[in-house]
Write an enzyme that holds these catalytic residues in place. Structure first.
Site, short mmCIF file in Angstrom:
data_model
loop_
_atom_site.label_atom_id
_atom_site.label_comp_id
_atom_site.label_asym_id
_atom_site.label_seq_id
_atom_site.Cartn_x
_atom_site.Cartn_y
_atom_site.Cartn_z
N SER A 1 0.82 -1.20 0.00
CA SER A 1 0.00 0.00 0.00
C SER A 1 0.87 1.26 0.00
CB SER A 1 -0.96 -0.05 1.20
OG SER A 1 -1.96 0.93 1.09
N ASP B 1 0.00 -4.26 -4.00
CA ASP B 1 -1.19 -3.43 -4.16
C ASP B 1 -0.92 -1.99 -3.74
OD1 ASP B 1 -3.78 -3.53 -5.23
OD2 ASP B 1 -4.70 -3.43 -3.25
N ASP C 1 7.47 4.14 -9.43
CA ASP C 1 7.50 4.03 -10.88
C ASP C 1 8.69 3.18 -11.30
OD1 ASP C 1 9.74 5.85 -12.30
OD2 ASP C 1 9.11 6.83 -10.44
N ASP D 1 12.55 3.68 -10.29
CA ASP D 1 12.99 3.69 -8.89
C ASP D 1 13.92 2.53 -8.54
OD1 ASP D 1 11.62 6.03 -8.30
OD2 ASP D 1 9.77 4.98 -7.81
N HIS E 1 -7.37 -5.89 -0.57
CA HIS E 1 -6.19 -5.03 -0.51
C HIS E 1 -5.04 -5.75 0.18
CE1 HIS E 1 -3.90 -1.40 -0.62
NE2 HIS E 1 -3.97 -1.15 0.68
#
Length: 498
Positions: free
Chosen positions: A193, A216, A232, A235, A297
């Site tokens: 997350s 996720d 992204d 990185d 999630h």
């Protein structure tokens, strides 16, 4: 070192009310020009400066933007485990990295850094330690669990604070490089997350960080924003993402719908999602609650934990244009197997960014063996050439294991040769197929219509050359029975045709 299990949101909130007045040796707050600008810049020593304005502020996607809290209030804490201290962590603060020098850190081994999301933490749930155990069972490595404070809603607050947490993780890796001679390629960051974007903030500051796995990655405040604001592909050398609850809004899902990794896996939404680890099995109360309210999630965490080869079954995703195309069985691993990738621990990079789809079970260990089945049909010339009919087919396949399925499809009577594709899943691998039995059931009103099955192709979805996982069977015999037209197909019949 004493570690507080709970950090009062009130203590963190004091920063918001006093941020304009704070100015000392380590914290500096300035209002940006032009005059009366609502945006602020805060500077935290070696961590650098953080601006609250664009691109970290957007009128619609990030309407409220505040400066991150100082590292003293973030209380970032590291829990270091190795095989020599698998049960008792070596705990040290991000503000006292020198303590790592007397730890059991092994610079010659890979290092995994696990980062939690909002309303979560090392002492609030058990999944981080469960994942740590998987890594240490597999190999002698360094595993560091990251815990940080001020992790309570609202989201604009957490998204801002995550920038400082990411900067401190960068500072940790930089410290280990300088004092132990480790290489950035040996680090693997796993974040759930908000933790996925925190890993991105750390990777943004590093050159050649080995890998980031996003479980996720959160959508709120991280969707429809520039790459610098979120995780992204730039990185790390390799960024893989598992999307277990993608949603355009909170009601659809908490995870981002954007493909923000080199490889992006879409396992679909489980039809029934229930917590797999309950209180009596060692889960904490908060862990049980969050897995009940936001099951999909948190399912990405379960997928990663169970990706370490469960009894010969691995999560395999296939490159496809959409979930609908994949579910219809129109995609496989390609001639050389390059169109499939392992999801989870054994994920590998791809030559270009794509999304990979796969089906999973609703319960542990989630893994199933996936097969693309192709029926090659032939219709005779002397037959009506308009309309279509619905066919039901009973398929029985015998290999190292057996399976039976009933397939439904429509046949276009205008096409003399056509094929139908299906995606089938089984708990056990079928292995090398020896024979197949197919029974066509044609509706009573269309009993005069003749349809022949010339061949049957079964492709196991696995990232190896197609010849190693394909079973091609051709029609050896056919006869009619009360059930319908019965055909026997074998691999040997294909050699006879050649």
């Amino acid at each position: 070192m004493k570690i507080d299990k709970w950090t009062s949101p009130l203590i963190c909130a004091l920063w918001i009310s006093q941020v304009l007045a704070v100015k000392n040796g380590t914290i500096e707050v300035t209002r940006n020009k032009p005059p009366f600008s609502p945006f602020l810049t805060v500077c935290y020593g070696k961590l650098g400066c953080f601006w609250s304005g664009p691109p970290f502020q957007h009128p619609f996607y990030r309407p409220i933007s505040v400066p991150p809290l100082p590292p003293e209030l973030q209380k970032v804490t590291y829990f270091l485990y190795t095989r020599s201290n698998n049960d008792v962590a070596f705990v040290f603060s991000a503000l006292q990295l020198q303590f790592a020098l007397v730890s059991k850190f092994r610079p010659s081994k890979p290092t995994r850094i696990i980062i939690h999301g909002v309303t979560d933490g090392v002492l609030l749930s058990t999944w981080m330690r469960d994942l740590k155990n998987r890594f240490l069972e597999m190999a002698d490595e360094n595993v560091i669990l990251v815990d940080y404070a001020c992790r309570f809603p609202p989201m604009f607050w957490n998204s801002a604070n995550g920038r400082v947490v990411g900067a401190q993780i960068w500072q940790l890796i930089d410290f280990l490089q300088k004092h132990f001679g480790t290489s950035p390629e040996s680090f693997h960051l796993i974040g759930h997350s908000l933790g996925a974007h925190i890993a991105g903030y750390a990777g943004e500051r590093l050159h050649n960080l080995g890998r980031i796995t996003g479980l996720d990655p959160g959508a709120a405040y991280f969707q429809n924003v520039p790459d610098i604001v979120k995780l992204d592909p730039t990185d790390a050398l390799f960024v893989d993402v598992i999307h277990s609850s993608p949603g355009r809004n909170f009601l659809e899902g908490l995870g981002t719908i954007e493909d923000i990794g080199h490889v992006n896996f879409s396992p679909g939404r489980p039809s029934k999602c229930l917590p797999q680890k309950r209180l009596y099995e060692g889960a904490t109360a908060i862990e049980t609650l969050q897995n009940t309210l936001f099951c999909r999630h948190f399912r990405s965490i379960e997928y990663f934990i169970f990706s370490f080869n469960q009894k010969g079954c691995l999560f395999v995703g296939a490159e496809c244009s959409s979930w609908e195309e994949f579910y219809a069985g129109r995609c496989n691993c390609g001639t050389d197997g390059s169109k499939c990738r392992f999801m989870g621990q054994f994920a590998t990079s791809a030559p270009y960014e794509r999304r990979y789809y796969l089906r999973l079970r609703n319960d542990r260990p989630y893994c199933v063996h996936q097969y693309q089945v192709i029926l090659y049909l032939k219709l005779p010339l002397l037959q009506k050439t308009y309309g279509s009919i619905q066919i039901s087919t009973n398929l029985a396949v015998i290999g190292e294991n057996k399976f039976r399925e009933t397939l439904h499809f429509r046949v276009n009577l205008k096409e003399r040769k056509q094929y139908k594709t299906f995606l089938l899943t089984f708990n056990e691998a079928v292995g090398k197929v020896r024979t197949a039995e197919v029974i066509f059931q044609v509706p009573q009103q269309d009993h005069n219509i003749t349809i022949s099955l010339e061949a049957l192709e079964i492709n196991y979805l696995f990232p190896v050359p197609k010849l190693e996982v394909t079973n091609l069977l051709c029609k050896e015999s056919e006869k009619y029975s009360n059930q319908g037209k019965r055909m026997i197909l074998t691999p040997a019949a294909c050699h006879m045709l050649i």
